[in-house]
Design an enzyme around this catalytic site. Structure first.
Site, short mmCIF file in Angstrom:
data_model
loop_
_atom_site.label_atom_id
_atom_site.label_comp_id
_atom_site.label_asym_id
_atom_site.label_seq_id
_atom_site.Cartn_x
_atom_site.Cartn_y
_atom_site.Cartn_z
CG HIS A 3 -5.10 -3.25 1.44
ND1 HIS A 3 -4.72 -2.51 0.35
CD2 HIS A 3 -4.88 -2.45 2.51
CE1 HIS A 3 -4.29 -1.33 0.74
NE2 HIS A 3 -4.37 -1.26 2.04
CG ASP A 54 -1.99 1.08 1.17
OD1 ASP A 54 -2.86 1.06 0.30
OD2 ASP A 54 -1.89 1.98 2.01
CE1 TYR A 97 -4.95 7.58 0.28
CE2 TYR A 97 -4.29 7.88 2.57
CZ TYR A 97 -4.53 7.06 1.49
OH TYR A 97 -4.37 5.70 1.63
#
Length: 376
Positions: free
Chosen positions: A354, A179, A306
């Protein structure tokens, strides 16, 4: 900047634990919305059951002690006080290895993996393929301090971890990432290719985009269409949410453990390809991760990658450092080789998702040993 490395031990005040339980007991639960269960988000009944378990049965102190079995430290790098695990192998020739966690995870992602890597002899493995393991907490996550300004990037964190490894006395080492950790790990390889023996990525390399569709085979196109219809692609858009308004939502996550739990269960469900979340992730492991975010108030501070981005792009791997993956599919090796020096592309590993390092630590450790052992 001080290069001092200080010992650290997790010790959450009992008042914080009591406050968590009190807030859970006083949750004002939302009514169930119409439609099939789960079609409007996390089912309220299921979440209430998990929250009740968190409040009445889950033992934070036991999990805290479990994490504290690993030597932990803090040190200041690039103006940020960062937390990391440093677990040395009993095998003197072990290869140093950096494990890079992702979002919405923490260093605790590797709780079940570290012992397998550090001491394979004790777990039926080859002692010649042991590792000295370093697990840094990304700034803003858990027990690492948060960035005080905008403009941070995975490249900057990668350079920090190169400095950390030099500070620990390691001149050559392996790097793993999943990730967000995939981007940080790649940044380490690009920043110090002479020091990084190999880059191991959980998944994400060679994932086709719409621009690649014309050159895909029928089978590859079917795989691409399946990927684009999967929950982990079409679930709640955390990229958009955390890029646009993390401060807004972090008010709720920071104040209400039920809201925080709902958010994390939503994302863990979206990201789990193993069907029911309970089948993929142990609930104590999930609650430990949520608890680390809760006690350190890092739901909002972990969003920096982000809100400091303009969009999303699949990872590239490194063209300078031998690169391997745990799981190629739905990636395509010839696409990955456009940007990465691929030397390891297994097709026989247990199917993952994930959180594969949490769900399948034995398989993940075995493949890590295979990748780095074959580089020697």
């Amino acid at each position: 900047m001080s290069a001092e490395i200080r010992s650290f031990r997790i010790d959450i005040p009992q008042s914080d634990i009591d406050d968590l339980r009190d807030r859970l007991a006083r949750t004002r639960w939302a009514p169930r919305l119409p439609g099939a269960e789960g079609s409007r988000g996390v089912p309220v009944t299921r979440l209430r059951e998990l929250a009740d378990y968190w409040r009445t049965e889950y033992d934070w102190r036991a999990q805290e002690a479990r994490l504290n079995r690993f030597p932990q430290y803090r040190t200041e790098i690039d103006g940020v006080d960062v937390h990391f695990l440093h677990v040395r192998s009993p095998e003197p020739e072990a290869l140093p290895l950096v494990l890079n966690h992702g979002w919405p995870n923490t260093f605790a992602e590797f709780d079940g993996l570290i012992d397998l890597l550090v001491d394979p002899r004790a777990h039926g493995g080859d002692p010649a393929r042991a590792f000295h393991v370093v697990v840094p907490s990304v700034p803003g996550y858990g027990f690492s301090a948060a960035p005080a300004e905008t403009g941070w990037s995975a490249d900057r964190v990668g350079r920090m971890w190169v400095e950390l490894m030099a500070r620990l006395g390691y001149e050559r080492y392996g790097v793993q990432g999943g990730d967000l950790g995939t981007y940080v790990g790649t940044a380490m390889a690009e920043a110090a290719p002479a020091r990084v023996a190999g880059l191991y990525i959980t998944a994400g390399l060679g994932f086709p985009t719409e621009a690649d569709v014309p050159i895909l085979t029928d089978a590859e196109r079917a795989g691409y269409e399946a990927m684009m219809s999967a929950d982990w692609v079409n679930g709640v858009d955390h990229h958009g949410l955390l890029r646009a308004a993390p401060q807004t939502f972090s008010i709720g996550w920071n104040d209400s453990p039920a809201a925080a739990l709902a958010w994390m269960v939503q994302k863990y469900t979206d990201f789990s390809a193993a069907g029911a979340l309970d089948a993929a992730i142990d609930r104590d492991a999930l609650l430990t991760t949520v608890g680390i975010y809760w006690f350190t108030q890092s739901f909002g501070t972990s969003a920096w990658s982000y809100y400091d981005s303009t969009g999303f792009a699949w990872p590239t791997g490194s063209a300078q450092v031998p690169t391997g993956v745990y799981s190629g599919a739905p990636g395509i090796r010839r696409l990955a080789e456009r940007t990465a020096k691929i030397v390891h592309w297994p097709e026989d590993n247990p199917a993952g998702h994930h959180f594969i390092a949490m769900d399948q630590p034995q398989a993940y450790a075995a493949d890590l040993r295979r990748f780095f052992g074959d580089l020697a």
